[in-house]
Design a protein around this motif. Sequence first.
Motif, PDB file in Angstrom:
ATOM      1  N   GLN A   3       0.824  -1.206   0.000  1.00 12.68           N
ATOM      2  CA  GLN A   3       0.000   0.000   0.000  1.00 12.68           C
ATOM      3  C   GLN A   3       0.862   1.262   0.000  1.00 12.68           C
ATOM      4  O   GLN A   3       0.526   2.248  -0.659  1.00 12.68           O
ATOM      5  N   GLU A   4       1.981   1.250   0.731  1.00 19.47           N
ATOM      6  CA  GLU A   4       2.869   2.423   0.757  1.00 19.47           C
ATOM      7  C   GLU A   4       3.463   2.681  -0.623  1.00 19.47           C
ATOM      8  O   GLU A   4       3.596   3.831  -1.049  1.00 19.47           O
ATOM      9  N   LEU A   6       2.107   1.955  -3.461  1.00 20.02           N
ATOM     10  CA  LEU A   6       1.028   2.491  -4.287  1.00 20.02           C
ATOM     11  C   LEU A   6       0.823   3.980  -4.013  1.00 20.02           C
ATOM     12  O   LEU A   6       0.637   4.770  -4.942  1.00 20.02           O
ATOM     13  N   VAL A   7       0.915   4.392  -2.756  1.00 17.26           N
ATOM     14  CA  VAL A   7       0.781   5.805  -2.405  1.00 17.26           C
ATOM     15  C   VAL A   7       1.918   6.613  -3.021  1.00 17.26           C
ATOM     16  O   VAL A   7       1.703   7.713  -3.546  1.00 17.26           O
ATOM     17  N   LEU A   9       3.627   5.872  -5.765  1.00 13.28           N
ATOM     18  CA  LEU A   9       3.392   5.949  -7.206  1.00 13.28           C
ATOM     19  C   LEU A   9       2.296   6.955  -7.553  1.00 13.28           C
ATOM     20  O   LEU A   9       2.436   7.728  -8.509  1.00 13.28           O
ATOM     21  N   ILE A  10       1.238   6.977  -6.784  1.00  8.32           N
ATOM     22  CA  ILE A  10       0.158   7.937  -7.033  1.00  8.32           C
ATOM     23  C   ILE A  10       0.649   9.364  -6.815  1.00  8.32           C
ATOM     24  O   ILE A  10       0.360  10.261  -7.613  1.00  8.32           O
ATOM     25  N   THR A  11       1.412   9.586  -5.762  1.00  3.89           N
ATOM     26  CA  THR A  11       1.960  10.915  -5.489  1.00  3.89           C
ATOM     27  C   THR A  11       2.883  11.361  -6.607  1.00  3.89           C
ATOM     28  O   THR A  11       2.816  12.514  -7.063  1.00  3.89           O
ATOM     29  N   GLY A  13       2.809  10.376  -9.701  1.00  2.83           N
ATOM     30  CA  GLY A  13       1.972  10.655 -10.868  1.00  2.83           C
ATOM     31  C   GLY A  13       1.276  12.002 -10.774  1.00  2.83           C
ATOM     32  O   GLY A  13       1.198  12.739 -11.761  1.00  2.83           O
ATOM     33  N   ILE A  14       0.801  12.346  -9.581  1.00  2.00           N
ATOM     34  CA  ILE A  14       0.139  13.639  -9.392  1.00  2.00           C
ATOM     35  C   ILE A  14       1.113  14.781  -9.612  1.00  2.00           C
ATOM     36  O   ILE A  14       0.789  15.777 -10.275  1.00  2.00           O
TER      37      ILE A  14
END
Length: 88
Positions: A3-4, A6-7, A9-11, A13-14
């Motif tokens: 989960q960390e 994934l967070v 990677l999302i950050t 990407g943003i």
Amino acid sequence: MNQEFLVILITLGIVLAFSLILIWYLNKQNAPVRTTVLQLAGSTTFLLITFLLAYLNRIDGQTTATLLGAYVGYVFGKVSSKGEWGEK
């Protein structure tokens, strides 16, 4: 997938999407893309990628410290050479 991770990677990407949108918007307005905007986008991307690689254990702690130290030296060396530090 962790989960960390994934967070992270999302950050990443943003931040990359925000940087691209900002550069696109400035070009659309026929405003010059200032060096400061590119430096901010590049610096943020560099820091996030460095932290991501350190988190994934692709680079060790000594390499991470070297990269971050070089970055901090670059930023503060640039500010002090321009005489911007403490001047109003």
